[in-house]
Design a protein around this motif. Structure first.
Motif, PDB file in Angstrom:
ATOM      1  N   PHE A 129      47.504  41.319  44.476  1.00 59.86           N
ATOM      2  CA  PHE A 129      47.665  42.725  44.819  1.00 59.86           C
ATOM      3  C   PHE A 129      49.113  43.084  45.086  1.00 59.86           C
ATOM      4  O   PHE A 129      49.407  44.207  45.506  1.00 59.86           O
ATOM      5  CB  PHE A 129      46.836  43.069  46.063  1.00 59.86           C
ATOM      6  CG  PHE A 129      45.403  43.271  45.761  1.00 59.86           C
ATOM      7  CD1 PHE A 129      44.465  42.318  46.089  1.00 59.86           C
ATOM      8  CD2 PHE A 129      44.983  44.433  45.130  1.00 59.86           C
ATOM      9  CE1 PHE A 129      43.137  42.518  45.802  1.00 59.86           C
ATOM     10  CE2 PHE A 129      43.654  44.638  44.838  1.00 59.86           C
ATOM     11  CZ  PHE A 129      42.719  43.679  45.172  1.00 59.86           C
TER      12      PHE A 129
ATOM     13  N   LEU B  56      33.081  48.187  37.251  1.00 58.08           N
ATOM     14  CA  LEU B  56      34.243  47.342  37.503  1.00 58.08           C
ATOM     15  C   LEU B  56      35.126  47.194  36.269  1.00 58.08           C
ATOM     16  O   LEU B  56      36.253  46.739  36.355  1.00 58.08           O
ATOM     17  CB  LEU B  56      33.777  45.954  37.946  1.00 58.08           C
ATOM     18  CG  LEU B  56      33.260  45.869  39.373  1.00 58.08           C
ATOM     19  CD1 LEU B  56      32.562  44.541  39.573  1.00 58.08           C
ATOM     20  CD2 LEU B  56      34.410  45.999  40.340  1.00 58.08           C
TER      21      LEU B  56
ATOM     22  N   PRO C  63      44.017  44.166  40.374  1.00 56.53           N
ATOM     23  CA  PRO C  63      44.907  44.846  39.418  1.00 56.53           C
ATOM     24  C   PRO C  63      45.803  43.877  38.671  1.00 56.53           C
ATOM     25  O   PRO C  63      47.018  44.002  38.671  1.00 56.53           O
ATOM     26  CB  PRO C  63      45.724  45.775  40.314  1.00 56.53           C
ATOM     27  CG  PRO C  63      45.711  45.115  41.634  1.00 56.53           C
ATOM     28  CD  PRO C  63      44.379  44.457  41.765  1.00 56.53           C
TER      29      PRO C  63
ATOM     30  N   ARG D 228      47.123  42.440  35.225  1.00 56.13           N
ATOM     31  CA  ARG D 228      47.194  42.805  33.822  1.00 56.13           C
ATOM     32  C   ARG D 228      46.898  41.593  32.967  1.00 56.13           C
ATOM     33  O   ARG D 228      47.170  40.459  33.365  1.00 56.13           O
ATOM     34  CB  ARG D 228      48.566  43.351  33.455  1.00 56.13           C
ATOM     35  CG  ARG D 228      49.083  44.532  34.285  1.00 56.13           C
ATOM     36  CD  ARG D 228      48.010  45.495  34.618  1.00 56.13           C
ATOM     37  NE  ARG D 228      48.476  46.789  35.061  1.00 56.13           N
ATOM     38  CZ  ARG D 228      48.330  47.260  36.297  1.00 56.13           C
ATOM     39  NH1 ARG D 228      47.787  46.521  37.218  1.00 56.13           N
ATOM     40  NH2 ARG D 228      48.751  48.472  36.604  1.00 56.13           N
TER      41      ARG D 228
ATOM     42  N   THR E 232      38.983  41.783  38.328  1.00 53.07           N
ATOM     43  CA  THR E 232      38.710  42.984  39.113  1.00 53.07           C
ATOM     44  C   THR E 232      39.809  43.261  40.121  1.00 53.07           C
ATOM     45  O   THR E 232      39.700  44.164  40.923  1.00 53.07           O
ATOM     46  CB  THR E 232      37.374  42.854  39.857  1.00 53.07           C
ATOM     47  OG1 THR E 232      37.361  41.587  40.526  1.00 53.07           O
ATOM     48  CG2 THR E 232      36.229  42.931  38.897  1.00 53.07           C
TER      49      THR E 232
ATOM     50  N   ASP F 167      40.209  51.092  33.299  1.00 53.94           N
ATOM     51  CA  ASP F 167      41.605  51.128  33.694  1.00 53.94           C
ATOM     52  C   ASP F 167      41.858  50.114  34.805  1.00 53.94           C
ATOM     53  O   ASP F 167      41.151  50.088  35.798  1.00 53.94           O
ATOM     54  CB  ASP F 167      41.968  52.531  34.168  1.00 53.94           C
ATOM     55  CG  ASP F 167      43.448  52.692  34.371  1.00 53.94           C
ATOM     56  OD1 ASP F 167      44.166  51.665  34.459  1.00 53.94           O
ATOM     57  OD2 ASP F 167      43.893  53.846  34.424  1.00 53.94           O
ATOM     58  N   VAL F 168      42.875  49.306  34.598  1.00 54.01           N
ATOM     59  CA  VAL F 168      43.113  48.245  35.566  1.00 54.01           C
ATOM     60  C   VAL F 168      43.713  48.790  36.859  1.00 54.01           C
ATOM     61  O   VAL F 168      43.588  48.195  37.919  1.00 54.01           O
ATOM     62  CB  VAL F 168      44.058  47.199  34.954  1.00 54.01           C
ATOM     63  CG1 VAL F 168      44.265  46.049  35.897  1.00 54.01           C
ATOM     64  CG2 VAL F 168      43.486  46.693  33.661  1.00 54.01           C
ATOM     65  N   GLU F 169      44.304  49.942  36.768  1.00 55.82           N
ATOM     66  CA  GLU F 169      44.985  50.457  37.957  1.00 55.82           C
ATOM     67  C   GLU F 169      44.041  50.768  39.089  1.00 55.82           C
ATOM     68  O   GLU F 169      44.380  50.641  40.253  1.00 55.82           O
ATOM     69  CB  GLU F 169      45.750  51.723  37.598  1.00 55.82           C
ATOM     70  CG  GLU F 169      47.188  51.436  37.255  1.00 55.82           C
ATOM     71  CD  GLU F 169      47.942  52.718  36.998  1.00 55.82           C
ATOM     72  OE1 GLU F 169      48.639  52.793  35.991  1.00 55.82           O
ATOM     73  OE2 GLU F 169      47.793  53.659  37.825  1.00 55.82           O
TER      74      GLU F 169
ATOM     75  N   ASN G 107      41.828  49.117  40.156  1.00 57.32           N
ATOM     76  CA  ASN G 107      41.499  47.919  40.918  1.00 57.32           C
ATOM     77  C   ASN G 107      42.307  47.799  42.190  1.00 57.32           C
ATOM     78  O   ASN G 107      41.974  47.017  43.075  1.00 57.32           O
ATOM     79  CB  ASN G 107      41.697  46.676  40.059  1.00 57.32           C
ATOM     80  CG  ASN G 107      40.693  46.605  38.927  1.00 57.32           C
ATOM     81  OD1 ASN G 107      39.695  47.319  38.934  1.00 57.32           O
ATOM     82  ND2 ASN G 107      40.958  45.751  37.954  1.00 57.32           N
ATOM     83  N   GLU G 108      43.390  48.546  42.302  1.00 55.43           N
ATOM     84  CA  GLU G 108      44.187  48.477  43.528  1.00 55.43           C
ATOM     85  C   GLU G 108      43.367  48.885  44.745  1.00 55.43           C
ATOM     86  O   GLU G 108      43.585  48.380  45.841  1.00 55.43           O
ATOM     87  CB  GLU G 108      45.379  49.437  43.414  1.00 55.43           C
ATOM     88  CG  GLU G 108      46.362  49.116  42.333  1.00 55.43           C
ATOM     89  CD  GLU G 108      47.503  48.235  42.818  1.00 55.43           C
ATOM     90  OE1 GLU G 108      47.482  47.848  43.997  1.00 55.43           O
ATOM     91  OE2 GLU G 108      48.386  47.934  42.020  1.00 55.43           O
TER      92      GLU G 108
ATOM     93  N   ARG H 252      42.778  41.690  26.666  1.00 56.15           N
ATOM     94  CA  ARG H 252      42.556  43.007  27.241  1.00 56.15           C
ATOM     95  C   ARG H 252      41.324  43.671  26.662  1.00 56.15           C
ATOM     96  O   ARG H 252      40.615  44.399  27.330  1.00 56.15           O
ATOM     97  CB  ARG H 252      43.802  43.862  26.963  1.00 56.15           C
ATOM     98  CG  ARG H 252      43.742  45.237  27.534  1.00 56.15           C
ATOM     99  CD  ARG H 252      43.910  45.175  29.037  1.00 56.15           C
ATOM    100  NE  ARG H 252      43.845  46.510  29.609  1.00 56.15           N
ATOM    101  CZ  ARG H 252      42.708  47.135  29.911  1.00 56.15           C
ATOM    102  NH1 ARG H 252      41.556  46.535  29.673  1.00 56.15           N
ATOM    103  NH2 ARG H 252      42.725  48.340  30.428  1.00 56.15           N
TER     104      ARG H 252
END
Lengths: 595, 313, 598
Positions: free
Chosen positions: B111, B59, A163, A165, A161, B78-80, B82-83, A589
């Protein structure tokens, strides 16, 4: 030194291709492309079944698009963070146990190792094998349980959770475990080298008497004959792979520690061709019926000969023997095959000559007695005489303009044979440092370890711990048996494909006999086997050739590992890491993290 | 999508399948939800109603079977995104062999926060969650409350805009619960959006602005807490300094207007208040308390503002 | 009431438990110091009786146990892999790794007898020949022997230990003593301090490889006889004759090296041991017990019984024969009537058939007797059965004897003890020395001729020595070859009055003397033709006579008239004169016995 496959120059290995083999780079590309296509097709099919074609296509597009996007967001800092945690995790676990086991092994190795005629070979073999087994095993254990553990304890939730990858996770873990493994290898390597040096050290005593005794005392299962050289130096003769020098101090004799036991020769190999009995050039010599076709033979008392062509002979290849002048240091291994025993007290005779390529200029034949299967030194001085008794100079007359020289060996005794392979004759350029040679062997082990870690991490992205371990172990075992697998897949090995073998075993049929009646069942079986064999071929081309990745032989036989080989192995390892990381990325992924 | 919508789900469904692809459980059935910026949103429901599933879907820990979920304008997978979000899980899903500092440092690195900023934030957060004393101890030695606190700290390491809390107050003692609620309100005051799911109704009522009630994967009720809980036809008056005659007069007024007087007596404070005040005093003055009557201080009743008194249930 | 049933249940369970515990205690009684075999019914006893316990089988090696444990139950897989690796290394001629792998295997499966047999053979016979230098070869022959010794040490109480011990004897005897380079091997073996250790001091006789081999054979026999181990599938006649054979080889070998006094004594010992072997009861494959040295007794008994049977009704047999003869068809009778020389080819055939037809076997005899004199029926039956029994014994004994070449070796041991033989051999030895070492061909020639005279004497005394199944003929031929070399160096040829022409003719397997023989035939011309006819008559006598071996006549005299007709097969090949003149190769002591090949 046994070299079943000649070592290709780096660029050839990497880029060039011909009928037999592809350049490694193209092979890699091909595999990746095929794999990508396959997974795409399979993914689309499954997606269509589950969600209908449109959605499947959408999903596939999204996966691929995501992959490209995320590729640019891989961050070194994140990778390093994950690597650090992986290292900390590993260090708190089983690593130290491995070191303990290894040390124990070394301590009790004496139980398992017998003194032998070639102790250096045995000890190095043992130590490198033990290291590689243990190293691979520990690397496997560490890396294969890490990710599944994270999934089980759900610590993966807090990581995923962020960012991070999927690529970061994979690469981070591979990096972390590699570092720990490298540390382990370092410790094991140090311990091994110490162990071997200590184990090989021994000394003899020489009875203190006026006249030099015939032999030294017996120690480590052997004793040496004593001889006095022309310059007054006393030598304990070459025996069991080494010799000693003896110093006379007053009344007593001091025997030095063993010399020449551990070495790293740097050889210059040439190309081998044969002449048959009539003197016509052929590619291979005669077979004397040995199962192992590594060497082929020339017949004695005929015009049959083995001819090596060496490239790049110049001033530098000659060595200095001090006042004796300079020599071309040729070393040769002869394998003798007698068709009748003749006089068993006399070795078989042969001759060796130097020849200028493309002309008839040859040196006068030098007679020698063949010492079966040991390295014989044939050093040629600079000034020689040719077959007409005229003086010739080695570098000027015998070496051609482009630096080539031929070495011709023939057997003299009728009905006896000499066997040669390409690697049996070489020019001993110099001796490299055996310590660094040892280090290079460890680099090979390191590469193997990295490949294992990569496989383990990739497998553990979707499989549970024990299953991932089985997966990796199978991968490795199959990798070791790769040649056999290829042989079965391409029908080079007797006994048919998998199903046929499965039928032959309980019916106790031997490998070569064919089935009695070829009815329909047999045909069906063969058809299925064809399919399976195609699959096996695909699998085999992907498996890492662990046999090739091992350079323990070089160290055991006392030859320097060329940097070319090390580089090839590093590239190979790198290719596997990249490929597996990509596969792992896709697997990780696109799996659901939560249950 | 409007600018102030932080989380949006459209017909979000999740069906758990077993290995052979057969349906096992329909965890979520076509959920439509919108969460606005700056509010504290509560997901309520009994066990198994799908609230945790919703959080996980938001999440990106689960993939939706149908429909879609958008977080901060991006798809949930989308992982982005998570920022800008923080997540406090129900249990401690942290590496137990790291200590508090190392944990926060690790997540900070994830991060991509540069080192100096990281150090600063770590210090701040550790003090904020009051774990200063235990910052060098490994997480495996923490109590539940401490684990929850470090969990919150890691959720805030990146100063997120959206924070997701899974059962934030479950298992905590009253002090811890109070603290947690205070923090949630503080976050709201800082302009962050907080989404929490819980089955502890009292806590949800205390902090949430809007709630959604789920049952068996379906949305049963959605709306502002006040609106939902307001009892329309009852008026509540709290007044100080009313003499007995005044009280009687009020009684008459109500009767005159044909209203029904439900109750007129001294309101009770919450047990939580009492408990906290006792603990506070105990910490200030250790030693046995003697008699309660003397020291009982009536709670601050400041009219209709901050803390709504609890209606007896 | 529930309480009661629950209580009863508990009592019943307790009872069952106690019974089981008692049973377990009885079964599990361990072997203790005072009771090394455990209780009467215990598993420990069964373990000991069936020799299943590791410790019963031989040495326990802690390294071995550790390694076995370390395989974590995958010992079978590990062993499989290691065998494969061992084969690989052998294929790739990587001897260091091969021996190392075998060591590992020895630790993992020390009690698997076949492993030791196979791999020690592998090393001694297959690996050793890969080397060019004989010293290297000896090293690996010895490695194989040491390996086998290790196997013996680990399996002392194993049921199959006699096989390993016998193999040990075989390797040390055959491989070292009969190899092409046996002279060098024997020398190396004698000087091998490492192998013999301190027990056998340098220079002692006990270091001779044949004597060591004999000792191992005796160990093997002792294991079978005294410790009741299994002889396995080995042939008993080979197994029990091995020590004596080793002794003979020893005697031969040291005489070859010139130690004649010792050699003569050794032959005496050999003769005794051989006759001891003849006295041993050996089990035939059918289960009968035979004694190879007692053929005459058996033959005598057969004769006795036959006489007894015939006495029951004298003349009956002849009567039966007559009856049958009259029943023959015309031509056969006619052919039979003629004498042997007068028969033409067809008649020979007819006569043969006739003779087959008129044979009267015991059964017919007894039946007829019973018919004529029923009161004697029972007695006749008994006699007939005994007769059959003894006849079978006789046949088997003869067969086994021929397999073990018993007669020849008995004869050999006997004649080698005689002074004449020793003299003959000494002359040969000195002659060889004179020629090879001292370059004195004249002296050599003289010595050879003296020696050959002695040989002639010996052959006269013991004509059976020239039996083609024996080795003496070949041995003598070797001497003749050397003699010819001497003559060649002097520019001479073998004289016409050479005393051993017959030996040359019959034992020249390789055709080395073709020219000489042809030359001789021509010069002899008519005299050989006379000799041929003379030999023909002699051929009708016992074909085992030396003279029958002389001229290889194409005509086979019909055998059946020799022995009383029997339904069983004729005693086989060895009784035929040798038109096939190939005496068995001198390196086989046991001729044509398939069971000795490993």
């Amino acid at each position: 030194m046994i070299q079943e496959e000649p070592l290709l120059p780096f660029k050839t290995w990497l880029l060039e291709w011909d009928a037999d083999r592809w350049g490694a780079f193209w092979h890699f590309l091909l595999v990746m492309v095929v794999l990508a296509m396959l997974s795409l097709v399979i993914g689309l099919i499954i997606g269509t079944i589950l969600h209908g074609p449109v959605k499947a296509g959408e999903r596939a597009y999204r996966v691929v698009a995501n992959a490209f996007r995320e590729l640019f967001h891989i961050s070194p800092r994140r990778i390093w963070a994950i690597a650090r945690v992986a290292m900390q995790e590993a260090l708190r676990r089983r690593v130290l146990v491995a070191v303990a086991v290894f040390v124990l092994l070394l301590l009790f190795a004496g139980w398992f190792l017998k003194t032998d005629r070639e102790p250096a070979k045995l000890y190095f073999s043992f130590v490198l094998t033990a290291t590689s087994f243990l190293g691979l095993f520990i690397a496997l254990l560490l890396s294969v349980f890490s990710l599944p553990n994270d999934f089980k304890t759900k610590t993966i939730y807090t990581v995923v959770t962020k960012p991070v990858r999927a690529g970061d996770i994979i690469l981070g873990r591979i990096l972390g475990f590699t570092l720990v493994g490298s540390l382990l290898l370092l410790v094991m390597g140090g311990a091994s080298y110490l162990f071997v040096s200590r184990a090989l050290t021994h000394t003899h005593t020489v009875a203190a008497q006026k006249e030099l005794p015939e032999r030294t005392s017996r120690s480590d299962g052997h004793s040496h004959k004593l001889e006095v050289r022309d310059d007054g130096q006393i030598i304990a003769m070459y025996e069991h792979g080494h010799e000693h020098s003896v110093e006379k101090r007053g009344d007593r004799y001091m025997v030095s520690p063993p010399e020449g036991m551990i070495r790293a020769r740097v050889p210059l190999y040439g190309e081998l061709k044969f002449l048959n009995r009539q003197g016509v050039e052929v590619e291979k010599g005669v077979s004397v019926g040995k199962e192992w076709g590594y060497r082929s033979f020339i017949e004695g008392g005929t015009q049959a000969a083995a001819v090596w062509t060496f490239d790049g002979i110049n001033e530098d290849t000659l060595i200095d023997e001090g006042e004796d002048g300079r020599y071309l240091p040729i070393e040769i291994v002869v394998r003798v095959f007698r068709t009748w025993k003749a006089d068993i007290n006399t070795p078989v005779q042969g001759i060796i000559q130097l020849k200028r390529p493309g002309s008839d200029l040859k040196t006068e034949p030098e007679f020698f007695f063949a010492d079966d299967n040991t390295i014989d030194l044939k050093y040629f001085p600079e000034s020689l005489t040719d077959t007409n008794n005229q003086p010739v100079d080695l570098l000027e007359d015998l070496v051609s303009e482009d630096g080539q020289l031929e070495v011709v060996v023939q057997c003299l005794d009728r009905a006896q044979y000499f066997g040669f392979a390409r690697g049996d004759c070489y020019i001993h350029l110099r001796d490299a440092s055996p310590f660094w040679n040892f280090v290079k062997a460890y680099i090979s082990i390191w590469v193997q370890m990295v490949v294992v870690i990569a496989i383990a991490v990739t497998g553990s992205t979707v499989l549970s711990g024990p299953i991932a371990m089985l997966f990796t172990v199978s991968f490795i075992l199959l990798g070791f048996q790769r040649d056999f697998l290829m042989g079965v897949a391409t029908d080079k090995v007797e006994g048919g494909g998998p199903i046929e073998a499965l039928v032959r075993i309980p019916t106790h049929m031997n490998l070569i006999s064919d089935f009695k009646d070829q009815h329909f069942g047999i045909k069906l079986m063969r058809l299925v086997d064809d399919g399976l064999q195609a699959l096996m071929q695909v699998l085999a081309s992907v498996l890492p050739d662990f046999g090739n990745l091992s350079t323990a032989d070089y160290v055991a036989y006392g030859f320097d590992i060329p940097w070319n080989q090390v580089l090839q192995q590093l590239f190979l390892g790198g290719a596997y890491v990249i490929g597996l990381a990509i596969v792992g990325y896709f697997l990780l992924r696109n799996r659901e993290v939560a249950k | 999508m409007a600018d102030n919508v932080v989380v949006e789900t459209r017909a979000l469904s999740k069906v758990y399948r077993d290995f052979w692809g057969r349906q096992k459980v329909r965890a979520l059935k076509a959920l439509d939800l919108e969460i606005y910026r700056g509010e504290v949103f509560g997901l309520l429901g009994p066990n198994g109603s799908g609230k945790t599933t919703t959080i996980k879907l938001l999440l990106g820990l689960l993939f939706p079977t149908d429909g879609e979920a958008l977080v901060l304008g991006k798809p949930a997978t989308d992982v982005e995104k998570n920022e800008r979000i923080g997540y406090l899980p129900e249990e401690s899903y942290l590496y137990r062999f790291l200590n508090a500092e190392e944990t926060l440092d690790f997540y900070g690195r994830l991060f991509d926060i540069p080192p100096e900023v990281r150090r600063e934030r770590i210090d701040k957060l550790i003090k904020q969650v009051k774990l200063d004393a235990a910052r060098k101890r490994q997480l495996r030695e923490y109590s539940k409350g401490m684990t929850r606190r470090i969990g919150l700290a890691q959720a805030l390491i990146n100063e997120p805009d959206l924070i997701l809390l899974d059962e934030p107050t479950s298992g905590l003692d009253p002090i811890g619960t109070r603290e947690m609620k205070d923090w949630i309100l503080e976050l709201r005051d800082q302009g962050k959006t907080v989404v929490m799911c819980s089955h502890l109704l009292a806590d949800v009522q205390d902090v949430c602005d809007r709630i959604a009630i789920l049952h068996q994967g379906e949305l049963k009720e959605l709306g502002r807490v006040e609106d939902l809980l307001k009892v329309e036809d009852v008026t509540q008056v709290s007044a100080r300094g009313l003499s007995a005659e005044c009280q009687n007069e009020i009684r008459d007024v109500i009767a005159r207007h044909n209203g029904e007087l439900l109750s007129m007596d001294n309101p009770t404070t919450t047990l939580e208040e009492l408990f906290l005040s006792i603990v506070r005093d105990s910490e200030a003055r250790p030693g046995r308390r003697v008699v309660r009557e003397e020291e009982a201080t009536p709670p601050e009743n400041s009219g209709e503002s901050t803390e709504p008194p609890s209606t007896a249930s | 009431m529930n309480k009661q049933s629950s209580f009863i249940r508990k009592v019943v369970y307790a009872g069952i438990l106690i019974c089981l515990l008692i049973a377990l205690a009885v079964l599990g009684l361990p072997a203790t110091y005072s009771n090394p075999r455990g209780g009467t019914y215990s598993l420990a006893r069964m373990k000991v009786d069936n020799q299943l316990a590791q410790s019963n089988l031989g040495e326990i090696d802690p390294a071995s146990e550790t390694m076995k444990l370390a395989t974590l139950g995958l010992r079978g897989v590990a062993v499989n892999l290691l065998w494969n690796k061992a084969d690989e290394y052998k294929k790739k001629e990587d001897w260091t790794n091969l021996t190392a792998t075998l060591e590992q295997l020895a630790r993992l499966q020390p009690n698997f007898i076949t492993f030791w047999k196979y791999q020690s053979w592998n090393v001694s016979y297959n690996v050793s020949v890969q080397f060019d230098d004989y010293r290297d070869r000896y090293y690996y022959v010895r490695e194989g022997i040491e390996f086998l010794k290790q196997g013996v040490a680990k399996n002392k109480e194993n049921r199959e230990i006699p096989q390993l011990l016998w193999d040990l004897g075989w390797f040390i005897g055959q491989k070292i003593g009969r190899a092409d380079e046996y002279v060098q091997y024997r020398e190396l073996f004698k000087n091998d301090d490492e192998f013999h250790g301190d027990d056998v001091p340098a220079g002692a006789d006990e270091r001779d490889n044949w004597l060591v081999s004999k000792m191992e054979y005796l160990n093997a026999i002792s294991a079978v006889r005294d410790r009741k181990k299994s002889i396995g599938k080995k042939s008993e006649k080979i197994f029990y004759s091995s020590p004596a054979k080793s002794q003979m080889s020893y005697a031969e070998a040291i005489e070859e090296e010139g130690q004649f006094a010792k050699g003569q004594a050794a032959w005496r010992v050999a003769a005794d041991e051989w006759s001891d072997f003849g006295d041993l009861e050996i089990e035939h494959s059918t289960g009968r017990m035979l004694r190879l040295g007692h053929e005459e007794e058996v033959a005598e008994r057969v004769e006795q019984l036959e006489d007894q049977l015939a006495d029951l009704s004298p003349g009956l047999r002849e009567k039966l024969v007559e009856e049958k003869r009259e029943a023959l068809p015309e031509e056969q009778q006619a052919a039979l009537a003629k004498s042997m020389e007068e028969r033409n080819a067809e008649e020979v055939q007819l006569a043969y058939q006739a003779e087959q037809a008129i044979e009267v076997n015991d059964k017919e005899f007894v039946d007829r007797l019973a018919k004529e004199k029923p009161e004697l029926r029972k007695e006749a039956g008994i006699l007939a059965r005994q007769l059959v029994e003894e006849r079978t014994n006789l046949i088997y004994t003869r067969r086994y004897k021929s397999d073990a070449n018993y007669d020849y070796w008995a004869l050999r041991a006997e004649f080698e003890q005689t002074d004449t033989a020793v003299e003959a051999r000494r002359k040969m030895f000195e002659a060889k020395q004179a020629f090879a070492d001292r370059q004195a061909p004249e002296l050599a020639k003289q010595l050879y001729e003296e020696g050959f005279d002695k040989w002639r004497e010996v052959l006269e005394t013991y004509p059976d020595l020239l039996d083609p199944d024996g080795v003496t003929g070949d041995d003598i031929l070797v001497f003749v070859v050397d003699y010819r070399k001497v003559l060649d160096s002097l520019g001479e040829e073998i004289p016409d009055d050479f005393v051993l022409w017959d030996v040359i003719e019959n034992f020249d397997a390789e055709g080395e003397f073709e020219e000489e023989l042809r030359h001789r035939m021509e010069t002899m011309g008519t005299s050989t033709a006379d000799e041929a006819s003379a030999s023909e008559e002699a051929a009708e006598e016992q074909p085992a006579e030396e003279s029958a071996a002389e001229e290889s006549s194409d005509e086979q005299p019909a055998e059946p008239e020799e022995t009383p007709a029997e339904a069983e097969e004729q005693p086989s090949e060895p009784e035929q004169p040798a038109p096939e003149e190939n005496p068995k190769a001198p390196s086989d002591e046991e001729s044509a016995d398939p069971e000795t090949s490993a």
